[in-house]
Design a protein around this motif. Structure first.
Motif, PDB file in Angstrom:
ATOM      1  N   PRO A 185      54.731  10.680  23.660  1.00  0.00           N
ATOM      2  CA  PRO A 185      55.338  11.735  23.001  1.00  0.00           C
ATOM      3  C   PRO A 185      54.702  12.987  23.599  1.00  0.00           C
ATOM      4  O   PRO A 185      53.582  13.078  24.123  1.00  0.00           O
ATOM      5  CB  PRO A 185      54.888  11.677  21.498  1.00  0.00           C
ATOM      6  N   ASN A 186      55.409  14.058  24.098  1.00  0.00           N
ATOM      7  CA  ASN A 186      55.128  15.412  24.503  1.00  0.00           C
ATOM      8  C   ASN A 186      55.160  15.309  26.095  1.00  0.00           C
ATOM      9  O   ASN A 186      54.671  16.100  26.689  1.00  0.00           O
ATOM     10  CB  ASN A 186      53.751  15.785  23.940  1.00  0.00           C
ATOM     11  N   SER A 187      55.310  14.129  26.555  1.00  0.00           N
ATOM     12  CA  SER A 187      54.973  13.867  27.929  1.00  0.00           C
ATOM     13  C   SER A 187      56.334  13.629  28.500  1.00  0.00           C
ATOM     14  O   SER A 187      56.385  12.934  29.694  1.00  0.00           O
ATOM     15  CB  SER A 187      54.202  12.580  27.920  1.00  0.00           C
ATOM     16  N   LEU A 188      57.534  14.230  28.138  1.00  0.00           N
ATOM     17  CA  LEU A 188      58.609  13.884  28.740  1.00  0.00           C
ATOM     18  C   LEU A 188      58.683  14.424  30.169  1.00  0.00           C
ATOM     19  O   LEU A 188      59.491  13.994  31.053  1.00  0.00           O
ATOM     20  CB  LEU A 188      59.793  14.700  27.950  1.00  0.00           C
ATOM     21  N   ALA A 189      58.135  15.558  30.721  1.00  0.00           N
ATOM     22  CA  ALA A 189      58.304  16.172  31.773  1.00  0.00           C
ATOM     23  C   ALA A 189      57.117  15.538  32.804  1.00  0.00           C
ATOM     24  O   ALA A 189      57.279  15.423  33.750  1.00  0.00           O
ATOM     25  CB  ALA A 189      58.332  17.843  31.769  1.00  0.00           C
TER      26      ALA A 189
ATOM     27  N   ALA B  77      53.465  20.521  27.280  1.00  0.00           N
ATOM     28  CA  ALA B  77      54.386  19.591  26.455  1.00  0.00           C
ATOM     29  C   ALA B  77      55.545  19.595  26.459  1.00  0.00           C
ATOM     30  O   ALA B  77      56.146  20.842  26.318  1.00  0.00           O
ATOM     31  CB  ALA B  77      53.601  19.833  25.198  1.00  0.00           C
ATOM     32  N   MET B  78      56.481  18.526  26.464  1.00  0.00           N
ATOM     33  CA  MET B  78      57.950  18.837  26.257  1.00  0.00           C
ATOM     34  C   MET B  78      58.381  17.426  25.341  1.00  0.00           C
ATOM     35  O   MET B  78      57.916  16.418  25.898  1.00  0.00           O
ATOM     36  CB  MET B  78      58.491  18.975  27.418  1.00  0.00           C
ATOM     37  N   ARG B  79      59.205  17.833  24.478  1.00  0.00           N
ATOM     38  CA  ARG B  79      59.957  16.821  23.793  1.00  0.00           C
ATOM     39  C   ARG B  79      61.442  16.846  24.103  1.00  0.00           C
ATOM     40  O   ARG B  79      61.789  17.731  24.433  1.00  0.00           O
ATOM     41  CB  ARG B  79      59.591  16.739  22.402  1.00  0.00           C
ATOM     42  N   ALA B  80      61.991  15.598  23.988  1.00  0.00           N
ATOM     43  CA  ALA B  80      63.331  15.667  24.395  1.00  0.00           C
ATOM     44  C   ALA B  80      64.410  16.566  23.458  1.00  0.00           C
ATOM     45  O   ALA B  80      65.315  16.996  23.769  1.00  0.00           O
ATOM     46  CB  ALA B  80      64.088  14.186  24.148  1.00  0.00           C
TER      47      ALA B  80
ATOM     48  N   ALA C 240      58.585  -3.144  21.423  1.00  0.00           N
ATOM     49  CA  ALA C 240      58.540  -2.788  19.649  1.00  0.00           C
ATOM     50  C   ALA C 240      57.076  -2.613  19.179  1.00  0.00           C
ATOM     51  O   ALA C 240      57.016  -1.408  18.557  1.00  0.00           O
ATOM     52  CB  ALA C 240      59.280  -3.984  18.746  1.00  0.00           C
ATOM     53  N   LEU C 241      56.211  -3.352  19.747  1.00  0.00           N
ATOM     54  CA  LEU C 241      54.904  -3.167  19.247  1.00  0.00           C
ATOM     55  C   LEU C 241      54.038  -1.987  19.724  1.00  0.00           C
ATOM     56  O   LEU C 241      53.544  -1.110  19.036  1.00  0.00           O
ATOM     57  CB  LEU C 241      53.853  -4.460  19.772  1.00  0.00           C
ATOM     58  N   TYR C 242      54.324  -1.665  21.110  1.00  0.00           N
ATOM     59  CA  TYR C 242      53.990  -0.423  21.671  1.00  0.00           C
ATOM     60  C   TYR C 242      54.635   0.703  21.029  1.00  0.00           C
ATOM     61  O   TYR C 242      53.788   1.703  20.692  1.00  0.00           O
ATOM     62  CB  TYR C 242      54.565  -0.157  23.119  1.00  0.00           C
ATOM     63  N   PHE C 243      55.843   0.940  20.880  1.00  0.00           N
ATOM     64  CA  PHE C 243      56.413   2.183  20.074  1.00  0.00           C
ATOM     65  C   PHE C 243      55.674   2.311  18.720  1.00  0.00           C
ATOM     66  O   PHE C 243      55.211   3.371  18.321  1.00  0.00           O
ATOM     67  CB  PHE C 243      57.678   2.081  20.213  1.00  0.00           C
ATOM     68  N   LYS C 244      55.556   1.133  18.045  1.00  0.00           N
ATOM     69  CA  LYS C 244      54.873   1.286  16.558  1.00  0.00           C
ATOM     70  C   LYS C 244      53.363   1.994  16.757  1.00  0.00           C
ATOM     71  O   LYS C 244      52.909   2.701  15.888  1.00  0.00           O
ATOM     72  CB  LYS C 244      54.838  -0.158  16.128  1.00  0.00           C
ATOM     73  N   ALA C 245      52.804   1.287  17.705  1.00  0.00           N
ATOM     74  CA  ALA C 245      51.179   1.799  18.043  1.00  0.00           C
ATOM     75  C   ALA C 245      51.073   3.178  18.320  1.00  0.00           C
ATOM     76  O   ALA C 245      50.381   3.994  17.619  1.00  0.00           O
ATOM     77  CB  ALA C 245      50.475   0.814  19.080  1.00  0.00           C
ATOM     78  N   VAL C 246      52.090   3.430  19.264  1.00  0.00           N
ATOM     79  CA  VAL C 246      51.983   4.998  19.395  1.00  0.00           C
ATOM     80  C   VAL C 246      52.273   5.902  18.339  1.00  0.00           C
ATOM     81  O   VAL C 246      51.658   6.971  18.222  1.00  0.00           O
ATOM     82  CB  VAL C 246      52.980   5.272  20.852  1.00  0.00           C
TER      83      VAL C 246
ATOM     84  N   GLY D 153      51.251  10.174  15.367  1.00  0.00           N
ATOM     85  CA  GLY D 153      51.975  10.664  14.199  1.00  0.00           C
ATOM     86  C   GLY D 153      53.250  11.210  14.463  1.00  0.00           C
ATOM     87  O   GLY D 153      53.767  12.090  13.946  1.00  0.00           O
ATOM     88  N   LEU D 154      53.636  11.079  15.780  1.00  0.00           N
ATOM     89  CA  LEU D 154      54.801  11.665  16.253  1.00  0.00           C
ATOM     90  C   LEU D 154      55.941  10.712  16.627  1.00  0.00           C
ATOM     91  O   LEU D 154      55.455   9.352  16.746  1.00  0.00           O
ATOM     92  CB  LEU D 154      54.528  12.149  17.831  1.00  0.00           C
TER      93      LEU D 154
END
Ligand SMILES: NC(=O)c1ccc[n+]([C@@H]2O[C@H](COP(=O)([O-])OP(=O)(O)OC[C@H]3O[C@@H](n4cnc5c(N)ncnc54)[C@H](OP(=O)(O)O)[C@@H]3O)[C@@H](O)[C@H]2O)c1
Length: 168
Positions: free
Chosen positions: A63-67, A9-12, A156-162, A167-168
């Motif tokens: 989220p957590n899937s940066l790499a 898991a990695m975040r920016a 926009a809808l995708y980011f909101k739903a994710v 919760g990230l």
């Protein structure tokens, strides 16, 4: 079948170039090495099947899937292009996009994984997909169909739903 994979898991906010490149090496460059080894024989014999194990994490950013995510997106795109090039040559190509499977790779996840499968169940899904001649083999449908639906939303809808779902 190219199944080797690596996930951390990695975040920016904790960007680690070494880890980014390791994901690329194992998940994507490894597949290219396999192609380099087997394509000449497959093309000469005009028979055979190539299957790449990607992930639903390759559909869109998570989220957590940066790499991990970008390497799986690359594999999905690679498989699509391989299909277009190789199907007329008499070769089969498929891409396997699992949801969550209980393996050492996912044991690091600290959240409850929805629709978690055993490795045996995942293997059965893959074999059934090959037998049915599917290009994309995704499972379990009760999870992957939701992700497919999400992946067709506008940004926009995708980011909101994710954000709402994770919760990230
Ligand atoms: N588990 C899931 O929920 C899930 C979901 C979607 C996609 N996937 C994908 O499914 C595939 C299998 O994953 P898994 O869950 O079975 O994970 P796993 O239990 O961690 O197995 C990973 C495999 O990759 C091999 N591998 C890792 N680094 C390697 C390297 N540098 N060179 C050669 N082999 C290497 C490992 O070999 P060794 O055992 O020799 O180390 C192992 O066989 C991966 O492509 C993964 O991304 C898994």
């Amino acid at each position: 079948m190219y199944c080797a994979g690596y996930y951390k898991a990695m975040r920016a906010t904790r960007f680690d170039l070494g880890e980014m490149l390791r994901h690329q090496e194992v998940n994507y460059v490894g597949a290219l090495n396999m192609l380099d080894a087997v394509l000449p024989t497959l093309l000469a014999q005009k028979a055979g099947h190539l299957s790449l194990v990607a992930s639903v994490a390759g559909y869109r950013g998570l989220p957590n899937s940066l790499a991990y995510g970008p390497t799986k997106a690359a594999l999905i795109n690679l498989a699509q292009t391989l299909y277009l090039d190789l199907q007329p040559q008499g070769l089969g190509v498929s891409v396997v996009n699992p949801g969550f499977v209980e393996t050492p790779l996912t044991s690091q996840n600290e959240f409850t994984m929805p629709a978690l499968l055993t490795p045996a169940e995942a293997a059965q899904e893959i074999v059934a997909g090959w037998e049915a001649g599917r290009f994309e083999i995704h499972f379990p449908k009760r999870f992957t169909l939701w992700l497919k639906l999400l992946s067709h939303l506008g940004d926009a809808l995708y980011f909101k739903a994710v954000r709402r779902a994770t919760g990230l």
